[in-house]
Design a protein around this motif. Structure first.
Motif, mmCIF file in Angstrom:
data_model
loop_
_atom_site.group_PDB
_atom_site.id
_atom_site.type_symbol
_atom_site.label_atom_id
_atom_site.label_comp_id
_atom_site.label_asym_id
_atom_site.label_seq_id
_atom_site.Cartn_x
_atom_site.Cartn_y
_atom_site.Cartn_z
ATOM 1 N N ILE A 140 0.812 -1.157 0.149
ATOM 2 C CA ILE A 140 -0.256 -0.002 0.153
ATOM 3 C C ILE A 140 0.908 1.300 0.147
ATOM 4 O O ILE A 140 1.814 1.249 0.796
ATOM 5 N N MET A 141 0.700 2.238 -0.779
ATOM 6 C CA MET A 141 1.289 3.400 -0.834
ATOM 7 C C MET A 141 0.587 4.307 -0.418
ATOM 8 O O MET A 141 -0.402 4.477 -1.047
ATOM 9 N N LEU A 142 1.141 5.261 0.392
ATOM 10 C CA LEU A 142 0.288 6.455 0.740
ATOM 11 C C LEU A 142 1.038 7.603 0.380
ATOM 12 O O LEU A 142 2.288 7.785 0.158
ATOM 13 N N GLU A 143 0.145 8.736 0.056
ATOM 14 C CA GLU A 143 0.740 10.005 -0.337
ATOM 15 C C GLU A 143 -0.306 10.982 0.239
ATOM 16 O O GLU A 143 -1.467 10.801 -0.062
ATOM 17 N N GLU A 144 0.169 12.105 1.157
ATOM 18 C CA GLU A 144 -0.912 13.003 1.776
ATOM 19 C C GLU A 144 -1.979 12.330 2.350
ATOM 20 O O GLU A 144 -2.899 12.905 2.147
ATOM 21 N N GLY A 145 -1.608 11.175 3.046
ATOM 22 C CA GLY A 145 -2.840 10.808 3.761
ATOM 23 C C GLY A 145 -3.710 9.804 3.052
ATOM 24 O O GLY A 145 -4.911 9.383 3.613
ATOM 25 N N ARG A 146 -3.415 9.693 1.653
ATOM 26 C CA ARG A 146 -4.552 8.932 0.912
ATOM 27 C C ARG A 146 -3.732 7.830 0.218
ATOM 28 O O ARG A 146 -2.371 7.630 0.027
ATOM 29 N N ILE A 147 -4.261 6.575 0.058
ATOM 30 C CA ILE A 147 -3.917 5.499 -0.558
ATOM 31 C C ILE A 147 -3.666 5.882 -2.048
ATOM 32 O O ILE A 147 -4.693 6.040 -2.686
ATOM 33 N N VAL A 148 -2.625 5.755 -2.729
ATOM 34 C CA VAL A 148 -2.341 6.081 -4.064
ATOM 35 C C VAL A 148 -2.109 5.063 -4.913
ATOM 36 O O VAL A 148 -2.059 4.971 -6.046
ATOM 37 N N ALA A 149 -1.762 3.871 -4.163
ATOM 38 C CA ALA A 149 -1.136 2.601 -5.082
ATOM 39 C C ALA A 149 -1.654 1.407 -4.119
ATOM 40 O O ALA A 149 -1.385 1.612 -2.915
ATOM 41 N N ASP A 150 -2.179 0.468 -4.374
ATOM 42 C CA ASP A 150 -2.503 -1.038 -3.661
ATOM 43 C C ASP A 150 -2.183 -2.055 -4.851
ATOM 44 O O ASP A 150 -2.926 -2.484 -5.536
ATOM 45 N N ASN A 151 -0.839 -2.634 -4.235
ATOM 46 C CA ASN A 151 -0.436 -3.534 -5.280
ATOM 47 C C ASN A 151 -0.788 -4.892 -4.513
ATOM 48 O O ASN A 151 0.163 -5.279 -3.701
ATOM 49 N N ALA A 152 -1.616 -5.634 -4.780
ATOM 50 C CA ALA A 152 -1.866 -7.047 -3.951
ATOM 51 C C ALA A 152 -0.971 -7.945 -4.165
ATOM 52 O O ALA A 152 -0.595 -8.724 -3.231
ATOM 53 N N ALA A 153 -0.181 -8.022 -5.228
ATOM 54 C CA ALA A 153 0.714 -8.761 -5.650
ATOM 55 C C ALA A 153 2.287 -8.598 -4.978
ATOM 56 O O ALA A 153 3.246 -9.278 -5.095
ATOM 57 N N GLY A 154 2.501 -7.262 -4.585
ATOM 58 C CA GLY A 154 3.681 -6.713 -4.085
ATOM 59 C C GLY A 154 4.858 -6.140 -5.197
ATOM 60 O O GLY A 154 4.056 -6.453 -6.597
#
Length: 196
Positions: free
Chosen positions: A178-192
């Motif tokens: 999960i990548m966060l930016e300014e308090g928001r999820i900007v990416a969710d890569n379930a496979a890593g």
């Protein structure tokens, strides 16, 4: 699962929300069966007992030996002495520190101190392990070892949430990112992998 993002992205706030050090204003936040938007103040300790937390700065008690640092987590919840002896010995063996049970924190390397912190987080068999930059103060080989141990724990059924800046670990271990930016999820890569 790895949580990544630049400094100020919201990673620390995210963790504080999960352990209910801070309260969310809006939305839905449920952890280990607790609705954190509606949880009563007196239920927060019970929520936290379902978790184990590994800190970047170890947070060991300097006046207690390794055994007692780990046992402290059990004694706080009133575990019987026999269970404390058995479970602490087992978890110290699991993290490769059975032979260091009587050592003081200042007699340990940074990697050993981090493994004591991991043992303390594991000893009460939590549903969720939160690892806040657990590799930030150890060398790269020990970083790999710590994440390998967390991966083993995850394979045994415990959820592991790890905040890290170390993108090489994220790439080497194929877990959800999960990548966060300014308090928001900007990416969710379930496979890593590479996206983060």
């Amino acid at each position: 699962m790895f949580v990544v993002g630049a400094s100020g992205a919201g990673k620390s706030t995210f963790l504080k929300l999960i352990v209910r050090e801070e309260q969310a204003n809006t939305g839905v936040l449920k952890v280990n069966g607790y609705d954190l938007m509606k949880i009563k103040h007196q239920e927060i300790p019970m929520l936290r007992r379902t978790m184990g937390i590994v800190f970047q700065d170890f947070r060991l008690i300097p006046t207690m030996n390794v055994f007692d640092n780990v046992a402290f987590a059990m004694r706080v919840i009133g575990a019987p002495s026999r269970k404390v002896r058995k479970d602490v010995s087992a978890v110290l063996s699991m993290v490769g520190l059975g032979h260091k049970a009587r050592s003081m924190p200042n007699q340990l390397s940074g990697g050993e101190q981090q493994r004591v912190g991991l043992a303390r987080a594991l000893v009460n068999k939590p549903k969720l392990i939160i690892a806040d930059e657990p590799t930030g103060n150890v060398d790269p080989n020990l970083s790999y070892e710590i994440v390998s141990k967390l991966t083993e724990i995850n394979k045994q059924g415990t959820t592991v949430l790890m905040v890290t800046h170390d993108h090489s670990l994220v790439r080497d271990f194929n877990h959800r990112v999960i990548m966060l930016e300014e308090g928001r999820i900007v990416a969710d890569n379930a496979a890593g992998g590479e996206e983060a």
